[in-house]
Design an enzyme around this catalytic site. Sequence first.
Site, PDB file in Angstrom:
ATOM      1  N   ARG A  17     -16.918  52.595 -13.097  1.00 33.19           N
ATOM      2  CA  ARG A  17     -16.455  51.395 -13.798  1.00 33.19           C
ATOM      3  C   ARG A  17     -15.452  51.765 -14.887  1.00 33.19           C
ATOM      4  NH1 ARG A  17     -18.975  46.518 -15.034  1.00 33.19           N
ATOM      5  NH2 ARG A  17     -19.182  47.157 -17.185  1.00 33.19           N
ATOM      6  N   LYS A  63     -28.867  57.575 -17.524  1.00 30.54           N
ATOM      7  CA  LYS A  63     -28.224  56.990 -16.332  1.00 30.54           C
ATOM      8  C   LYS A  63     -28.537  57.810 -15.085  1.00 30.54           C
ATOM      9  CE  LYS A  63     -23.898  55.033 -14.694  1.00 30.54           C
ATOM     10  NZ  LYS A  63     -22.763  54.234 -15.112  1.00 30.54           N
ATOM     11  N   ARG A  79     -25.355  50.527 -30.645  1.00 30.71           N
ATOM     12  CA  ARG A  79     -24.555  50.371 -31.859  1.00 30.71           C
ATOM     13  C   ARG A  79     -24.746  51.610 -32.748  1.00 30.71           C
ATOM     14  NH1 ARG A  79     -24.661  45.204 -35.801  1.00 30.71           N
ATOM     15  NH2 ARG A  79     -26.316  44.617 -34.411  1.00 30.71           N
TER      16      ARG A  79
HETATM   17  C1  BTN Z   1     -20.379  53.215 -12.583  1.00 27.59           C
HETATM   18  O1  BTN Z   1     -19.392  53.563 -13.242  1.00 27.59           O
HETATM   19  O2  BTN Z   1     -21.500  53.152 -13.100  1.00 27.59           O
HETATM   20  C2  BTN Z   1     -20.240  52.867 -11.117  1.00 27.59           C
HETATM   21  C3  BTN Z   1     -20.178  54.107 -10.269  1.00 27.59           C
HETATM   22  C4  BTN Z   1     -20.061  53.843  -8.789  1.00 27.59           C
HETATM   23  C5  BTN Z   1     -19.872  55.129  -8.008  1.00 27.59           C
HETATM   24  C6  BTN Z   1     -19.947  54.914  -6.535  1.00 27.59           C
HETATM   25  S1  BTN Z   1     -20.076  56.419  -5.629  1.00 27.59           S
HETATM   26  C7  BTN Z   1     -19.848  55.559  -4.149  1.00 27.59           C
HETATM   27  C8  BTN Z   1     -18.793  54.507  -4.403  1.00 27.59           C
HETATM   28  N1  BTN Z   1     -17.482  55.053  -4.197  1.00 27.59           N
HETATM   29  C9  BTN Z   1     -16.793  55.126  -5.326  1.00 27.59           C
HETATM   30  O3  BTN Z   1     -15.634  55.593  -5.424  1.00 27.59           O
HETATM   31  N2  BTN Z   1     -17.516  54.642  -6.344  1.00 27.59           N
HETATM   32  C10 BTN Z   1     -18.798  54.166  -5.897  1.00 27.59           C
END
Ligand code: BTN
Length: 343
Positions: free
Chosen positions: A137, A202, A339
């Site tokens: 993201r 995470k 925060r």
């Molecule tokens: C995040 O940033 O939390 C979302 C991450 C999503 C990663 C997955 S891996 C499989 C799929 N292909 C990608 O390029 N991204 C998602």
Amino acid sequence: MPTESTFISTCLMDLSDSRKKLLRLLSGGGFCSGSFLADQLGTSRTTVWKQIGSLTEFGLEIDAVSGRGYRLIRPLELLDEGRIRSQLKASVNKRIREFYIHDQIDSTNRFLSSKLSESGTHGSICLAESQTAGKGRGGRTWVSPFGHNIYFSLAWRYSGGPASVSGLSLAIGVSVVRALSALGISDLGLKWPNDVLWNGKKLGGILIELSGDTHGPCAVVVGLGLNYAMSRDVGAAICQEWVDLDTITHASNPGRNQLVASLINEILPAVAEFDQTGLGPFLIDWRGLDGMKGKDVVLHMGSRKFAGTVVGISDDGLILLNTDDEGIRTFASGEVSFRPQSW
Ligand code: BTN
């Protein structure tokens, strides 16, 4: 001239059959002598040696010890369509169109997105052993080493416009938690909008990419990255607290194929039925898993920041923040972080 690694495009690289066989022989993590491997592959020890060298191009670390042979420093279970499909519910199996497993690709999401114009893409799944440009993201890179995590994407079409799939990433989050819980993993949580947490760290992330007009039909690619067994060295590139299943289960993880099957068994029905059900059937679970409720956070939206306390989520999946300045406000997008004391 064809080479052993076939470049289907500049961003896709699959292992040749012989290298895959070599990797399978080594996957248990024990030492295999050069002559044993040469016998098994029907080739010479020199070829084995060269192929071992080329496996390192995929980021695999291999020990070569004279008198003992070769050993993968970190054993792995390669993804296998047959093993995954054999553990899928019949109703799920029959909804899958194409099933791709790549050894190395830039991004499983990008791969399926580029195929969305093809009619057979609806219901297609793409998995990869590694990604060279995994998308996270907010334009971040998703760290994607070979064979030790899960990189999964699913393409789906909806007859409604993009508004009809708002909240889908929350439903997927619940599906992922249900799949992991079914495999005996506890202490899981969710962070709005799309992080899968274990004890606040995470474990995975969901990236939904959407295409289509405001009112017309739309297509989504649902991407999931799940940390399975990531080395500390590789994980050092991640700029937030993370955890992998290996750490959670003290290395008695479910196999990767079993894990993927369990994820598909939950995610595919959720995605398939979302336009009828919406977020409703997932709301109680999501709220029960909310890892940020009551926490003091900052919500970053582009260059704007809003400080407040997380109240929860609305019925349509928006975050509710009790802001310092304007009371309870609802946000449809943004990045939430704790925060800082100094705020
Ligand atoms: C995040 O940033 O939390 C979302 C991450 C999503 C990663 C997955 S891996 C499989 C799929 N292909 C990608 O390029 N991204 C998602």
